[in-house]
Structure formats: structure tokens, C-alpha cells
Scaffold this motif. Structure first.
Motif, PDB file in Angstrom:
ATOM      1  N   LYS A  85     108.047  56.932-126.652  1.00  0.00           N
ATOM      2  CA  LYS A  85     106.888  57.609-127.230  1.00  0.00           C
ATOM      3  C   LYS A  85     105.786  57.827-126.187  1.00  0.00           C
ATOM      4  O   LYS A  85     105.072  58.822-126.245  1.00  0.00           O
ATOM      5  CB  LYS A  85     106.322  56.792-128.406  1.00  0.00           C
ATOM      6  N   LYS A  86     105.636  56.896-125.244  1.00  0.00           N
ATOM      7  CA  LYS A  86     104.576  56.993-124.236  1.00  0.00           C
ATOM      8  C   LYS A  86     104.937  57.935-123.095  1.00  0.00           C
ATOM      9  O   LYS A  86     104.071  58.304-122.310  1.00  0.00           O
ATOM     10  CB  LYS A  86     104.286  55.614-123.631  1.00  0.00           C
ATOM     11  N   ASN A  88     105.728  61.164-122.641  1.00  0.00           N
ATOM     12  CA  ASN A  88     105.067  62.466-122.509  1.00  0.00           C
ATOM     13  C   ASN A  88     103.616  62.459-122.975  1.00  0.00           C
ATOM     14  O   ASN A  88     103.013  63.515-123.089  1.00  0.00           O
ATOM     15  CB  ASN A  88     105.841  63.528-123.282  1.00  0.00           C
ATOM     16  N   GLN A  89     103.091  61.298-123.248  1.00  0.00           N
ATOM     17  CA  GLN A  89     101.698  61.213-123.687  1.00  0.00           C
ATOM     18  C   GLN A  89     100.784  61.411-122.479  1.00  0.00           C
ATOM     19  O   GLN A  89     100.977  60.819-121.424  1.00  0.00           O
ATOM     20  CB  GLN A  89     101.439  59.851-124.328  1.00  0.00           C
ATOM     21  N   LYS A  90      99.794  62.259-122.631  1.00  0.00           N
ATOM     22  CA  LYS A  90      98.873  62.532-121.533  1.00  0.00           C
ATOM     23  C   LYS A  90      97.803  61.460-121.474  1.00  0.00           C
ATOM     24  O   LYS A  90      97.425  60.871-122.480  1.00  0.00           O
ATOM     25  CB  LYS A  90      98.232  63.906-121.715  1.00  0.00           C
ATOM     26  N   GLU A  91      97.310  61.249-120.273  1.00  0.00           N
ATOM     27  CA  GLU A  91      96.255  60.265-120.094  1.00  0.00           C
ATOM     28  C   GLU A  91      94.954  60.821-120.637  1.00  0.00           C
ATOM     29  O   GLU A  91      94.711  62.025-120.652  1.00  0.00           O
ATOM     30  CB  GLU A  91      96.109  59.921-118.618  1.00  0.00           C
TER      31      GLU A  91
END
Length: 116
Positions: A85-86, A88-91
């Protein structure tokens, strides 16, 4: 650099799950036996049937206790899910909340809007 750490953690989790596949399988089978024992105990009408299903449930429980390392594999699978889940998560981007007449601040804000 974040993806490198996530990749390394994913590899470690993969090795953990593969090495603990036996206890994980045993834990799942014993959980199914325990569930069946409880399910059929609640549906049984005779005392003999209830005693038999209690014995089946106890067998499933003791088998589950002996496969406790399977819980480590379950935690590793959950960790792998969170890494997935993390991935492709953007900062988080800093949000400019103050209005300023400073040309450099306005330039940074406009530049960030253009990059989106």
C-alpha cells in the motif's frame, strides 16, 4: 531512497513468509478444525455429539498452539500488505498557508503548482 528500504523490507518479509510456510499452513488447518469443532458443537443435540465436537475443538486448539510460529508469518504477511500500500504513496508536500508578498515564496508556490 524510500523505495530501496521498502524493497529490502519486502525481501526480508518474503523470506520470512517462505521459511514459515509450514507453521502457517498448520496454523490455518488447526484454526479450521477448531472452527469446525465450535460450529458443530453449537449445532449438536445429543450429549455424545457435543463431547465428540469438544474433543475435536481441543485437538484443533492444541494443534494451533503448537504452530505459534505461524503467527509470525501472519504478521509478516500483514507487513507485506502495508508495504504494498505504501509503495506508490507520494510523500507529503509542504503546504503554504500564509499569504506573503515575498516574491521567492510566491515563486515556490507557483512552481509546485506547475509540477502537479
Amino acid at each position: 531512497m524510500r523505495k530501496v528500504w521498502l524493497t529490502l523490507l519486502g525481501i526480508v518479509i518474503g523470506f520470512t513468509v517462505v521459511s514459515l510456510f509450514g507453521p502457517l499452513t498448520g496454523l490455518l488447518i488447526s484454526a479450521a478444525v477448531l472452527y469446525a469443532g465450535i460450529h458443530f458443537y453449537l449445532k449438536a443435540r445429543s450429549t455424545f455429539a457435543k463431547v465428540v465436537w469438544v474433543i475435536v475443538g481441543i485437538i484443533g486448539l492444541t494443534s494451533g498452539i503448537s504452530n505459534i510460529p505461524g503467527l509470525v508469518a501472519l504478521v509478516a504477511v500483514a507487513g507485506g500488505y502495508f508495504i504494498y500500500k505504501k509503495w506508490n504513496q507520494k510523500e507529503a508536500q509542504p503546504v503554504f498557508t500564509q499569504k506573503s508578498d515575498d516574491p521567492f515564496t510566491n515563486f515556490e508556490k507557483q512552481w509546485n503548482e506547475l509540477q502537479k
